[in-house]
Enzyme design. Structure first.
Site, PDB file in Angstrom:
ATOM      1  N   HIS A  72      14.945 -10.942 -53.013  1.00  0.00           N
ATOM      2  CA  HIS A  72      14.567 -11.033 -51.599  1.00  0.00           C
ATOM      3  C   HIS A  72      13.809  -9.784 -51.210  1.00  0.00           C
ATOM      4  CE1 HIS A  72      16.723 -14.600 -51.065  1.00  0.00           C
ATOM      5  NE2 HIS A  72      16.935 -14.495 -49.782  1.00  0.00           N
ATOM      6  N   TYR A 202      19.786 -12.609 -39.680  1.00  0.00           N
ATOM      7  CA  TYR A 202      20.963 -12.136 -38.940  1.00  0.00           C
ATOM      8  C   TYR A 202      20.629 -12.299 -37.473  1.00  0.00           C
ATOM      9  CZ  TYR A 202      22.800  -9.848 -43.116  1.00  0.00           C
ATOM     10  OH  TYR A 202      23.306  -9.597 -44.372  1.00  0.00           O
ATOM     11  N   PRO A 293      31.764  -8.217 -43.829  1.00  0.00           N
ATOM     12  CA  PRO A 293      30.699  -8.727 -44.705  1.00  0.00           C
ATOM     13  C   PRO A 293      29.274  -8.607 -44.149  1.00  0.00           C
ATOM     14  CG  PRO A 293      31.983 -10.526 -43.778  1.00  0.00           C
ATOM     15  CD  PRO A 293      32.666  -9.261 -43.370  1.00  0.00           C
ATOM     16  N   TYR A 385      20.206  -1.330 -46.328  1.00  0.00           N
ATOM     17  CA  TYR A 385      20.425  -2.731 -46.730  1.00  0.00           C
ATOM     18  C   TYR A 385      20.240  -2.912 -48.233  1.00  0.00           C
ATOM     19  CZ  TYR A 385      20.693  -7.737 -45.944  1.00  0.00           C
ATOM     20  OH  TYR A 385      21.098  -9.036 -45.950  1.00  0.00           O
TER      21      TYR A 385
END
Ligand SMILES: Cc1cc2nc3c(=O)[nH]c(=O)nc-3n(C[C@H](O)[C@H](O)[C@H](O)COP(=O)(O)OP(=O)(O)OC[C@H]3O[C@@H](n4cnc5c(N)ncnc54)[C@H](O)[C@@H]3O)c2cc1C
Length: 391
Positions: A72, A202, A293, A385
């Site tokens: 990704h 998100y 998470p 991230y």
């Protein structure tokens, strides 16, 4: 039985550690209380940071990951339907993440350790207690095939997860416990439908958080924020799809829907102890820390711990140098705290916590507006991230 390093737990932490040590020629034995079938099919994380992917490849266990993992190159953040893109490679000098299920990582490592190399990895072998950690010959008592056994080791590493016995063996006075229980949970589904976006989304929405993720080009993984006392029975499929549509939606975008094959609710917590070793006992992974998470960090943090331990044991056995072993807890906690911070930030930023138009809601919105405006802020999110290379 005798070995150099006795490892409790065949989750990601224990399996990675075992493989790292074998690759350095350091004997070790892994005990796992569950069956092989159970650990190979446990549905958990699916997002691998850059460092985790590199380590799997370095260890020679990356073939399936290379063939089936899905790199990704960015992530999409959304606030009430307004989206901003975070391009990883551009902001981090070429680093990214890969979607590859935890159970596949676990399967690949077990196949390598047990099937290919016949290294000692015992399933349905439950460690009962650990003794003599203050001496140079600690031992693990365990039960296997209805009989009691012992492993005498140089060192014990507890990779036995949140409910394991390792943490209970540490003397209480050497650590503080930090715990945050969030007032919301995630209702997660696996659905037989191609993902509606090439990148994870998100989303903050005034009705609550939502996350669009996926496990493969055919299987989507989606979550919504629910109350802690909510139940999957309150969410028939149609209602759930409508809610996902509302929370994730933006103009001109369609959510792919399909049969839901799994539904479950996961509570959200931050937890950690602030000291991860005592005598000859070391803690790694969920045994020492849990992150919510949001941000996909749990597995990656477990792997980062054992990577440090692998280097420390190599220095001890090959160079007779204990500096890294002595400093393990201090070194590991730097990344643990950074990761706790980032996971907490993502959780607070994208979950509904306040009434619309309250002061705190406006702060949440102002922060999102800043993410949109500022390359520096997007870079901060991107480098956390994908995972910091060094810390
Ligand atoms: C439901 C769920 C969903 C999750 N989803 C995500 C996600 O989407 N993204 C993410 O990044 N993280 C996620 N996580 C977190 C991530 O899966 C964990 O951080 C990761 O599994 C940690 O690996 P570990 O090896 O430290 O612990 P574990 O995977 O928990 O492994 C510990 C092992 O020790 C064994 N064990 C325990 N006690 C004993 C004993 N006495 N004797 C022998 N063996 C023992 C257990 O059976 C287990 O196999 C999720 C966790 C859960 C519970």
């Amino acid at each position: 039985m005798k070995t150099k390093v006795g490892i409790i737990g065949a989750g990601p932490a224990g399996l990675f550690l075992s493989k790292i040590l074998h690759s350095q020629g350091i004997d070790n034995v892994v005990l796992e209380s569950r069956s092989r079938h159970y650990v190979e099919n446990r549905l958990r994380a699916g997002l691998l940071e850059h460092n985790t992917v590199e380590l799997l490849k370095e260890l020679g266990v990356g073939k399936n990951l290379i063939n089936n993992g899905i790199p990704h190159h960015g992530v999409m953040l959304s606030f009430n339907g307004e989206r901003v893109h975070i391009p990883f490679e551009e902001l981090t000098g070429g680093r990214n993440i890969t979607i590859y299920g935890q159970r596949f990582v676990v399967r690949d490592l077990i196949a390598d350790l047990a099937d290919k190399n016949n290294y000692p990895l015992y399933f349905e072998a439950t460690a009962g207690h650990i003794e003599k950690i203050e001496t140079d010959r600690p031992l693990i008592h365990y039960e296997y095939e209805g009989e009691n056994h012992e492993i005498h080791c140089d060192y014990v590493v507890a990779c036995d997860g949140y409910h394991g016995i390792g943490r209970q063996t540490l003397p209480g006075h050497i650590f503080n416990t930090h715990r945050v229980e969030y007032p919301f949970s995630w209702l997660g589904i696996l659905a037989e439908t191609p993902p509606s976006s090439e990148e994870l989304i998100y989303a903050f929405h005034t009705r609550g958080f939502a996350l669009l993720s996926y496990r493969s080009p055919e299987i989507s993984r989606l979550y919504i924020q629910v109350d802690n006392d909510d139940h999957v029975d309150n969410w028939p499929d149609d209602k759930l799809w409508d809610e996902l549509d509302t929370r994730l939606g933006t103009e001109g975008w369609t959510l792919n829907k399909g049969p839901i094959i799994q539904k479950g609710i996961t509570p959200m917590r931050s937890y950690m102890i602030d000291h991860m070793q005592y005598g000859r006992l070391f803690m790694a992974g969920d045994a020492a820390h849990i992150v919510p998470p949001t941000g996909g960090k749990g597995l990656n943090l477990a792997v980062a711990d054992v990577k440090l331990l692998g280097k420390a044991f190599a220095a001890h056995y090959h160079n007779n140098d204990d500096t890294l072993l002595k400093g393990y807890s201090t070194d590991a906690l730097k990344r643990v705290w950074r990761t706790q911070h980032f996971s907490n930030f993502m959780t607070q930023q994208f979950h509904k916590r306040f009434q619309e138009d309250s002061f705190d809601y406006q702060l949440q919105k102002a922060q999102f507006d800043y993410i949109k405006k500022s390359v520096a802020m997007r870079t901060t999110i991107a480098e956390n991230y994908v995972g910091l290379k060094e810390i």
